[in-house]
Design a protein around this motif. Structure first.
Motif, PDB file in Angstrom:
ATOM      1  N   ALA A 115      36.368   4.831 -18.287  1.00  0.00           N
ATOM      2  CA  ALA A 115      36.718   5.982 -17.451  1.00  0.00           C
ATOM      3  C   ALA A 115      35.440   6.755 -17.188  1.00  0.00           C
ATOM      4  O   ALA A 115      34.766   7.189 -18.133  1.00  0.00           O
ATOM      5  CB  ALA A 115      37.738   6.859 -18.163  1.00  0.00           C
ATOM      6  N   TYR A 116      35.098   6.915 -15.928  1.00  0.00           N
ATOM      7  CA  TYR A 116      33.935   7.699 -15.541  1.00  0.00           C
ATOM      8  C   TYR A 116      34.403   9.083 -15.115  1.00  0.00           C
ATOM      9  O   TYR A 116      35.394   9.200 -14.405  1.00  0.00           O
ATOM     10  CB  TYR A 116      33.181   7.027 -14.387  1.00  0.00           C
ATOM     11  N   VAL A 117      33.693  10.100 -15.544  1.00  0.00           N
ATOM     12  CA  VAL A 117      34.050  11.474 -15.226  1.00  0.00           C
ATOM     13  C   VAL A 117      32.826  12.167 -14.626  1.00  0.00           C
ATOM     14  O   VAL A 117      31.747  12.132 -15.217  1.00  0.00           O
ATOM     15  CB  VAL A 117      34.528  12.246 -16.479  1.00  0.00           C
ATOM     16  N   VAL A 118      33.031  12.770 -13.464  1.00  0.00           N
ATOM     17  CA  VAL A 118      31.982  13.581 -12.848  1.00  0.00           C
ATOM     18  C   VAL A 118      32.132  14.992 -13.381  1.00  0.00           C
ATOM     19  O   VAL A 118      33.210  15.586 -13.296  1.00  0.00           O
ATOM     20  CB  VAL A 118      32.094  13.574 -11.304  1.00  0.00           C
ATOM     21  N   CYS A 119      31.038  15.518 -13.924  1.00  0.00           N
ATOM     22  CA  CYS A 119      31.024  16.852 -14.508  1.00  0.00           C
ATOM     23  C   CYS A 119      30.183  17.763 -13.616  1.00  0.00           C
ATOM     24  O   CYS A 119      29.010  17.480 -13.380  1.00  0.00           O
ATOM     25  CB  CYS A 119      30.435  16.796 -15.916  1.00  0.00           C
ATOM     26  N   GLU A 120      30.779  18.837 -13.131  1.00  0.00           N
ATOM     27  CA  GLU A 120      30.083  19.752 -12.220  1.00  0.00           C
ATOM     28  C   GLU A 120      28.896  20.441 -12.874  1.00  0.00           C
ATOM     29  O   GLU A 120      27.958  20.845 -12.205  1.00  0.00           O
ATOM     30  CB  GLU A 120      31.033  20.850 -11.732  1.00  0.00           C
ATOM     31  N   GLY A 121      28.949  20.637 -14.165  1.00  0.00           N
ATOM     32  CA  GLY A 121      27.940  21.431 -14.848  1.00  0.00           C
ATOM     33  C   GLY A 121      28.241  22.906 -14.662  1.00  0.00           C
ATOM     34  O   GLY A 121      29.349  23.304 -14.292  1.00  0.00           O
ATOM     35  N   ASP A 122      27.222  23.730 -14.899  1.00  0.00           N
ATOM     36  CA  ASP A 122      27.423  25.180 -14.814  1.00  0.00           C
ATOM     37  C   ASP A 122      27.090  25.745 -13.436  1.00  0.00           C
ATOM     38  O   ASP A 122      27.036  26.949 -13.240  1.00  0.00           O
ATOM     39  CB  ASP A 122      26.615  25.895 -15.894  1.00  0.00           C
ATOM     40  N   HIS A 123      26.849  24.888 -12.465  1.00  0.00           N
ATOM     41  CA  HIS A 123      26.529  25.250 -11.074  1.00  0.00           C
ATOM     42  C   HIS A 123      25.142  25.849 -10.926  1.00  0.00           C
ATOM     43  O   HIS A 123      24.807  26.398  -9.888  1.00  0.00           O
ATOM     44  CB  HIS A 123      27.586  26.158 -10.460  1.00  0.00           C
ATOM     45  N   VAL A 124      24.338  25.759 -11.997  1.00  0.00           N
ATOM     46  CA  VAL A 124      22.934  26.170 -11.951  1.00  0.00           C
ATOM     47  C   VAL A 124      22.080  24.953 -12.312  1.00  0.00           C
ATOM     48  O   VAL A 124      21.268  24.507 -11.518  1.00  0.00           O
ATOM     49  CB  VAL A 124      22.650  27.357 -12.903  1.00  0.00           C
ATOM     50  N   ALA A 125      22.299  24.420 -13.497  1.00  0.00           N
ATOM     51  CA  ALA A 125      21.604  23.212 -13.937  1.00  0.00           C
ATOM     52  C   ALA A 125      22.364  21.986 -13.401  1.00  0.00           C
ATOM     53  O   ALA A 125      23.532  22.095 -13.003  1.00  0.00           O
ATOM     54  CB  ALA A 125      21.544  23.171 -15.455  1.00  0.00           C
ATOM     55  N   PRO A 126      21.723  20.816 -13.390  1.00  0.00           N
ATOM     56  CA  PRO A 126      22.399  19.610 -12.907  1.00  0.00           C
ATOM     57  C   PRO A 126      23.650  19.284 -13.714  1.00  0.00           C
ATOM     58  O   PRO A 126      23.732  19.572 -14.904  1.00  0.00           O
ATOM     59  CB  PRO A 126      21.345  18.513 -13.095  1.00  0.00           C
ATOM     60  N   GLY A 127      24.604  18.670 -13.058  1.00  0.00           N
ATOM     61  CA  GLY A 127      25.812  18.190 -13.712  1.00  0.00           C
ATOM     62  C   GLY A 127      25.535  16.841 -14.363  1.00  0.00           C
ATOM     63  O   GLY A 127      24.389  16.490 -14.634  1.00  0.00           O
ATOM     64  N   ALA A 128      26.608  16.069 -14.586  1.00  0.00           N
ATOM     65  CA  ALA A 128      26.456  14.781 -15.256  1.00  0.00           C
ATOM     66  C   ALA A 128      27.594  13.855 -14.865  1.00  0.00           C
ATOM     67  O   ALA A 128      28.613  14.289 -14.328  1.00  0.00           O
ATOM     68  CB  ALA A 128      26.462  14.986 -16.772  1.00  0.00           C
ATOM     69  N   VAL A 129      27.398  12.583 -15.155  1.00  0.00           N
ATOM     70  CA  VAL A 129      28.469  11.595 -15.100  1.00  0.00           C
ATOM     71  C   VAL A 129      28.521  10.982 -16.484  1.00  0.00           C
ATOM     72  O   VAL A 129      27.504  10.529 -17.014  1.00  0.00           O
ATOM     73  CB  VAL A 129      28.202  10.509 -14.036  1.00  0.00           C
ATOM     74  N   ILE A 130      29.710  11.003 -17.078  1.00  0.00           N
ATOM     75  CA  ILE A 130      29.870  10.421 -18.410  1.00  0.00           C
ATOM     76  C   ILE A 130      30.914   9.328 -18.333  1.00  0.00           C
ATOM     77  O   ILE A 130      31.642   9.222 -17.338  1.00  0.00           O
ATOM     78  CB  ILE A 130      30.274  11.479 -19.465  1.00  0.00           C
ATOM     79  N   TYR A 131      30.974   8.501 -19.366  1.00  0.00           N
ATOM     80  CA  TYR A 131      32.030   7.501 -19.406  1.00  0.00           C
ATOM     81  C   TYR A 131      32.651   7.473 -20.778  1.00  0.00           C
ATOM     82  O   TYR A 131      32.035   7.809 -21.786  1.00  0.00           O
ATOM     83  CB  TYR A 131      31.523   6.115 -18.995  1.00  0.00           C
ATOM     84  N   LEU A 132      33.912   7.055 -20.805  1.00  0.00           N
ATOM     85  CA  LEU A 132      34.654   6.875 -22.044  1.00  0.00           C
ATOM     86  C   LEU A 132      35.269   5.486 -22.018  1.00  0.00           C
ATOM     87  O   LEU A 132      35.864   5.109 -21.014  1.00  0.00           O
ATOM     88  CB  LEU A 132      35.787   7.891 -22.150  1.00  0.00           C
ATOM     89  N   PRO A 133      35.137   4.719 -23.079  1.00  0.00           N
ATOM     90  CA  PRO A 133      35.808   3.421 -23.107  1.00  0.00           C
ATOM     91  C   PRO A 133      37.317   3.631 -23.170  1.00  0.00           C
ATOM     92  O   PRO A 133      37.816   4.302 -24.066  1.00  0.00           O
ATOM     93  CB  PRO A 133      35.268   2.738 -24.367  1.00  0.00           C
ATOM     94  N   ALA A 134      38.038   3.099 -22.201  1.00  0.00           N
ATOM     95  CA  ALA A 134      39.475   3.377 -22.066  1.00  0.00           C
ATOM     96  C   ALA A 134      40.291   2.820 -23.221  1.00  0.00           C
ATOM     97  O   ALA A 134      41.286   3.407 -23.607  1.00  0.00           O
ATOM     98  CB  ALA A 134      39.991   2.804 -20.747  1.00  0.00           C
ATOM     99  N   ASN A 135      39.913   1.677 -23.783  1.00  0.00           N
ATOM    100  CA  ASN A 135      40.741   1.051 -24.806  1.00  0.00           C
ATOM    101  C   ASN A 135      40.127   1.073 -26.202  1.00  0.00           C
ATOM    102  O   ASN A 135      40.617   0.432 -27.116  1.00  0.00           O
ATOM    103  CB  ASN A 135      41.055  -0.398 -24.400  1.00  0.00           C
ATOM    104  N   ALA A 136      39.044   1.798 -26.375  1.00  0.00           N
ATOM    105  CA  ALA A 136      38.390   1.864 -27.687  1.00  0.00           C
ATOM    106  C   ALA A 136      38.967   3.009 -28.505  1.00  0.00           C
ATOM    107  O   ALA A 136      39.535   3.942 -27.962  1.00  0.00           O
ATOM    108  CB  ALA A 136      36.885   2.064 -27.487  1.00  0.00           C
ATOM    109  N   PRO A 137      38.829   2.954 -29.827  1.00  0.00           N
ATOM    110  CA  PRO A 137      39.276   4.087 -30.647  1.00  0.00           C
ATOM    111  C   PRO A 137      38.597   5.382 -30.174  1.00  0.00           C
ATOM    112  O   PRO A 137      37.396   5.396 -29.960  1.00  0.00           O
ATOM    113  CB  PRO A 137      38.823   3.709 -32.056  1.00  0.00           C
ATOM    114  N   GLY A 138      39.366   6.402 -29.982  1.00  0.00           N
ATOM    115  CA  GLY A 138      38.828   7.663 -29.520  1.00  0.00           C
ATOM    116  C   GLY A 138      38.694   7.736 -28.001  1.00  0.00           C
ATOM    117  O   GLY A 138      38.394   8.770 -27.452  1.00  0.00           O
ATOM    118  N   GLY A 139      38.923   6.624 -27.318  1.00  0.00           N
ATOM    119  CA  GLY A 139      38.849   6.604 -25.858  1.00  0.00           C
ATOM    120  C   GLY A 139      40.200   6.918 -25.254  1.00  0.00           C
ATOM    121  O   GLY A 139      41.137   7.282 -25.938  1.00  0.00           O
ATOM    122  N   LEU A 140      40.277   6.781 -23.980  1.00  0.00           N
ATOM    123  CA  LEU A 140      41.528   7.059 -23.292  1.00  0.00           C
ATOM    124  C   LEU A 140      42.184   5.790 -22.839  1.00  0.00           C
ATOM    125  O   LEU A 140      43.224   5.753 -22.317  1.00  0.00           O
ATOM    126  CB  LEU A 140      41.284   7.999 -22.105  1.00  0.00           C
TER     127      LEU A 140
END
Length: 177
Positions: free
Chosen positions: A152-177
């Motif tokens: 699962a990739y998530v686009v993160c806006e950030g605080d609208h001053v510093a750059p945002g980010a793109v993160i990922y979570l393994p969908a089927n791993a422990p602790g993932g979604l």
């Protein structure tokens, strides 16, 4: 209007109309492009003063229903695309619901703001299956997308001053979604 989803067969567009508390369904197969307006719920706000604030919409892979993320009421709702009516199902999230993504016909990922996180919602029974809280790694998550590798990739806006980010979570791993 704010969010849009197009059916796989390109015959229908579902548009989240934030300011009028409704979903507009556009018949793309007809040259006249007829529109059906579906109010989010009884007691919807007046144009310009939404009570629910439908922000975005996603259509399930089986094309039978859509999930609508409401910014003002901090919930998601399910729209039956055959009957063109909302189901009685409302899933309160306690955070501002942003742009969801279906991971199966019955389950969707919903980015959340204030507090920041991501929820996996079962749209058949209205349950939050899992919820992940984000810290500094993802401020103001905005959009979730599922890749073919089940991340699962998530686009993160950030605080609208510093750059945002793109993160990922393994969908089927422990602790993932």
């Amino acid at each position: 209007p704010h969010g849009i989803a197009i059916a796989k067969d390109d015959a229908l567009a579902a548009i989240a109309c934030y300011g009028s508390d409704e979903i507009a369904l556009v018949d793309l197969a007809s040259p006249e492009l007829p529109v059906t307006h579906v109010p989010i719920a009884a007691g919807a706000g007046v144009p310009g003063a939404p009570r629910f604030g439908p922000y975005s919409v996603a259509i399930a892979s089986d094309q039978t229903h859509a999930i609508v993320a409401d910014l003002e009421s901090d919930d998601v709702r399910v729209l039956d695309l055959k009957t063109r009516q909302f189901e009685d199902l409302v899933v309160p999230l306690g955070s501002r619901a942003m742009m969801p993504e279906f991971v199966s016909a019955d389950s969707a990922l919903v980015p959340l703001q204030s507090p920041d996180g991501l929820a996996r919602v079962d749209v058949k029974n209205g349950a939050v299956e899992r919820r992940v809280a984000f810290g500094a790694e993802c401020k103001n998550p905005h959009v979730a997308r599922l890749a073919p590798d089940d991340r699962a990739y998530v686009v993160c806006e950030g605080d609208h001053v510093a750059p945002g980010a793109v993160i990922y979570l393994p969908a089927n791993a422990p602790g993932g979604l």
